[in-house]
Design a protein around this motif. Structure first.
Motif, PDB file in Angstrom:
ATOM      1  N   PHE A  84       0.848  -1.181   0.000  1.00 43.16           N
ATOM      2  CA  PHE A  84       0.000   0.000   0.000  1.00 43.16           C
ATOM      3  C   PHE A  84       0.885   1.233   0.000  1.00 43.16           C
ATOM      4  N   LEU A  85       0.665   2.115  -0.971  1.00 39.28           N
ATOM      5  CA  LEU A  85       1.388   3.382  -1.056  1.00 39.28           C
ATOM      6  C   LEU A  85       0.463   4.487  -0.576  1.00 39.28           C
ATOM      7  N   TYR A  86       0.852   5.152   0.507  1.00 41.55           N
ATOM      8  CA  TYR A  86       0.090   6.277   1.038  1.00 41.55           C
ATOM      9  C   TYR A  86       0.406   7.491   0.175  1.00 41.55           C
ATOM     10  N   ASN A  87      -0.614   8.051  -0.493  1.00 44.50           N
ATOM     11  CA  ASN A  87      -0.384   9.086  -1.509  1.00 44.50           C
ATOM     12  C   ASN A  87      -0.223  10.498  -0.966  1.00 44.50           C
ATOM     13  N   GLN A  88      -0.486  10.735   0.286  1.00 41.61           N
ATOM     14  CA  GLN A  88      -0.342  12.069   0.857  1.00 41.61           C
ATOM     15  C   GLN A  88       1.091  12.271   1.350  1.00 41.61           C
ATOM     16  N   PRO A  89       1.617  13.490   1.277  1.00 42.70           N
ATOM     17  CA  PRO A  89       2.960  13.735   1.821  1.00 42.70           C
ATOM     18  C   PRO A  89       3.004  13.398   3.308  1.00 42.70           C
ATOM     19  N   MET A  90       4.076  12.762   3.718  1.00 40.94           N
ATOM     20  CA  MET A  90       4.221  12.302   5.094  1.00 40.94           C
ATOM     21  C   MET A  90       5.348  13.057   5.790  1.00 40.94           C
ATOM     22  N   ASP A  91       5.108  13.425   7.025  1.00 40.44           N
ATOM     23  CA  ASP A  91       6.148  14.005   7.870  1.00 40.44           C
ATOM     24  C   ASP A  91       7.122  12.876   8.206  1.00 40.44           C
ATOM     25  N   MET A  92       8.337  12.948   7.701  1.00 39.42           N
ATOM     26  CA  MET A  92       9.303  11.869   7.867  1.00 39.42           C
ATOM     27  C   MET A  92       9.821  11.739   9.297  1.00 39.42           C
ATOM     28  N   ASN A 141       7.780  11.586   1.481  1.00 47.74           N
ATOM     29  CA  ASN A 141       7.708  12.985   1.899  1.00 47.74           C
ATOM     30  C   ASN A 141       7.184  13.852   0.751  1.00 47.74           C
ATOM     31  N   ARG A 142       7.027  15.139   1.000  1.00 47.55           N
ATOM     32  CA  ARG A 142       6.470  16.060   0.004  1.00 47.55           C
ATOM     33  C   ARG A 142       7.338  16.133  -1.256  1.00 47.55           C
ATOM     34  N   GLN A 143       8.648  16.122  -1.106  1.00 48.76           N
ATOM     35  CA  GLN A 143       9.551  16.215  -2.260  1.00 48.76           C
ATOM     36  C   GLN A 143       9.698  14.867  -2.981  1.00 48.76           C
ATOM     37  N   ARG A 144       9.155  13.828  -2.375  1.00 50.53           N
ATOM     38  CA  ARG A 144       9.203  12.468  -2.933  1.00 50.53           C
ATOM     39  C   ARG A 144      10.630  11.970  -3.120  1.00 50.53           C
ATOM     40  N   ASP A 145      11.530  12.420  -2.267  1.00 48.83           N
ATOM     41  CA  ASP A 145      12.903  11.934  -2.345  1.00 48.83           C
ATOM     42  C   ASP A 145      13.291  11.089  -1.135  1.00 48.83           C
ATOM     43  N   LYS A 146      12.328  10.856  -0.246  1.00 50.99           N
ATOM     44  CA  LYS A 146      12.542   9.986   0.913  1.00 50.99           C
ATOM     45  C   LYS A 146      11.335   9.066   1.050  1.00 50.99           C
ATOM     46  N   ILE A 147      11.610   7.808   1.369  1.00 45.18           N
ATOM     47  CA  ILE A 147      10.512   6.866   1.593  1.00 45.18           C
ATOM     48  C   ILE A 147      10.745   6.094   2.884  1.00 45.18           C
ATOM     49  N   GLY A 149       7.510  -8.234  15.583  1.00 41.74           N
ATOM     50  CA  GLY A 149       7.664  -6.788  15.723  1.00 41.74           C
ATOM     51  C   GLY A 149       7.642  -6.061  14.389  1.00 41.74           C
ATOM     52  N   PHE A 150       7.525  -4.742  14.491  1.00 42.61           N
ATOM     53  CA  PHE A 150       7.518  -3.913  13.292  1.00 42.61           C
ATOM     54  C   PHE A 150       8.938  -3.721  12.759  1.00 42.61           C
ATOM     55  N   VAL A 151       9.027  -3.565  11.448  1.00 40.61           N
ATOM     56  CA  VAL A 151      10.268  -3.186  10.786  1.00 40.61           C
ATOM     57  C   VAL A 151       9.990  -1.856  10.102  1.00 40.61           C
ATOM     58  N   LEU A 152      10.879  -0.889  10.308  1.00 41.25           N
ATOM     59  CA  LEU A 152      10.768   0.411   9.653  1.00 41.25           C
ATOM     60  C   LEU A 152      12.021   0.609   8.816  1.00 41.25           C
ATOM     61  N   TRP A 153      11.837   0.774   7.529  1.00 44.32           N
ATOM     62  CA  TRP A 153      12.921   0.910   6.569  1.00 44.32           C
ATOM     63  C   TRP A 153      12.841   2.308   5.984  1.00 44.32           C
ATOM     64  N   TYR A 154      13.978   3.005   5.943  1.00 49.87           N
ATOM     65  CA  TYR A 154      14.019   4.395   5.478  1.00 49.87           C
ATOM     66  C   TYR A 154      15.065   4.516   4.375  1.00 49.87           C
ATOM     67  N   LYS A 155      14.718   5.249   3.310  1.00 51.38           N
ATOM     68  CA  LYS A 155      15.680   5.446   2.230  1.00 51.38           C
ATOM     69  C   LYS A 155      15.559   6.847   1.659  1.00 51.38           C
ATOM     70  N   ARG A 156      16.701   7.476   1.408  1.00 57.11           N
ATOM     71  CA  ARG A 156      16.744   8.751   0.699  1.00 57.11           C
ATOM     72  C   ARG A 156      17.098   8.451  -0.747  1.00 57.11           C
ATOM     73  N   LEU A 157      16.224   8.864  -1.663  1.00 63.03           N
ATOM     74  CA  LEU A 157      16.416   8.582  -3.085  1.00 63.03           C
ATOM     75  C   LEU A 157      17.297   9.652  -3.713  1.00 63.03           C
ATOM     76  N   LEU A 210       6.899  -1.906  -6.148  1.00 59.68           N
ATOM     77  CA  LEU A 210       8.189  -1.255  -5.977  1.00 59.68           C
ATOM     78  C   LEU A 210       9.080  -1.329  -7.212  1.00 59.68           C
ATOM     79  N   SER A 211       8.487  -1.358  -8.368  1.00 55.48           N
ATOM     80  CA  SER A 211       9.260  -1.387  -9.595  1.00 55.48           C
ATOM     81  C   SER A 211       8.896  -0.185 -10.444  1.00 55.48           C
ATOM     82  N   PRO A 212       9.877   0.621 -10.859  1.00 63.10           N
ATOM     83  CA  PRO A 212       9.560   1.807 -11.630  1.00 63.10           C
ATOM     84  C   PRO A 212       8.964   1.493 -12.989  1.00 63.10           C
ATOM     85  N   THR A 213       9.214   0.300 -13.506  1.00 58.00           N
ATOM     86  CA  THR A 213       8.679  -0.055 -14.826  1.00 58.00           C
ATOM     87  C   THR A 213       7.460  -0.937 -14.735  1.00 58.00           C
ATOM     88  N   GLY A 214       7.131  -1.405 -13.533  1.00 60.36           N
ATOM     89  CA  GLY A 214       5.985  -2.281 -13.360  1.00 60.36           C
ATOM     90  C   GLY A 214       6.282  -3.726 -13.694  1.00 60.36           C
TER      91      GLY A 214
END
Length: 101
Positions: free
Chosen positions: A11-19, A48-54, A63-71, A96-100
């Motif tokens: 699931f991709l949350y489409n609203q900008p997120m406070d990182m 995030n709003r700039q779409r350069d961090k996920i 337990g939960f796993v939280l994975w963070y990446k700066r594109l 998670l594939s840019p080409t589908g």
């Protein structure tokens, strides 16, 4: 390395997120806004709003796993996030594939 099973929904949350949000804040968004259960093993993607961090949030066994990446290249989900929906789910072959593929 992240290798979700073939049964995992993404699931991709489409609203900008406070990182600054961490596990509890993101799990609350999953429950309240996406209306999903964060403990079911699905993968939740936040940008995030700039779409350069996920951030990816998922439940793994005990337990939960939280994975963070700066594109550093053109953001992967830029065109999807322009759609007027609160979230997007992906079939197995589009995850998670840019080409589908």
């Amino acid at each position: 390395m992240l290798k979700p099973s073939s049964s995992v929904r993404v699931f991709l949350y489409n609203q900008p997120m406070d990182m600054r949000k961490s596990i509890d804040g993101l799990a609350l968004i999953v429950e309240q806004q996406l209306e999903q259960r964060p403990f079911d093993g699905d993968l939740f993607v936040f940008c995030n709003r700039q779409r350069d961090k996920i951030k990816l949030l998922y439940w793994e066994r005990n337990g939960f796993v939280l994975w963070y990446k700066r594109l550093e290249i053109k953001p992967l989900f830029a065109s999807i996030l322009r759609k007027n929906r609160s979230h997007q789910s992906f079939p197995r072959d589009e995850r998670l594939s840019p080409t589908g593929s």
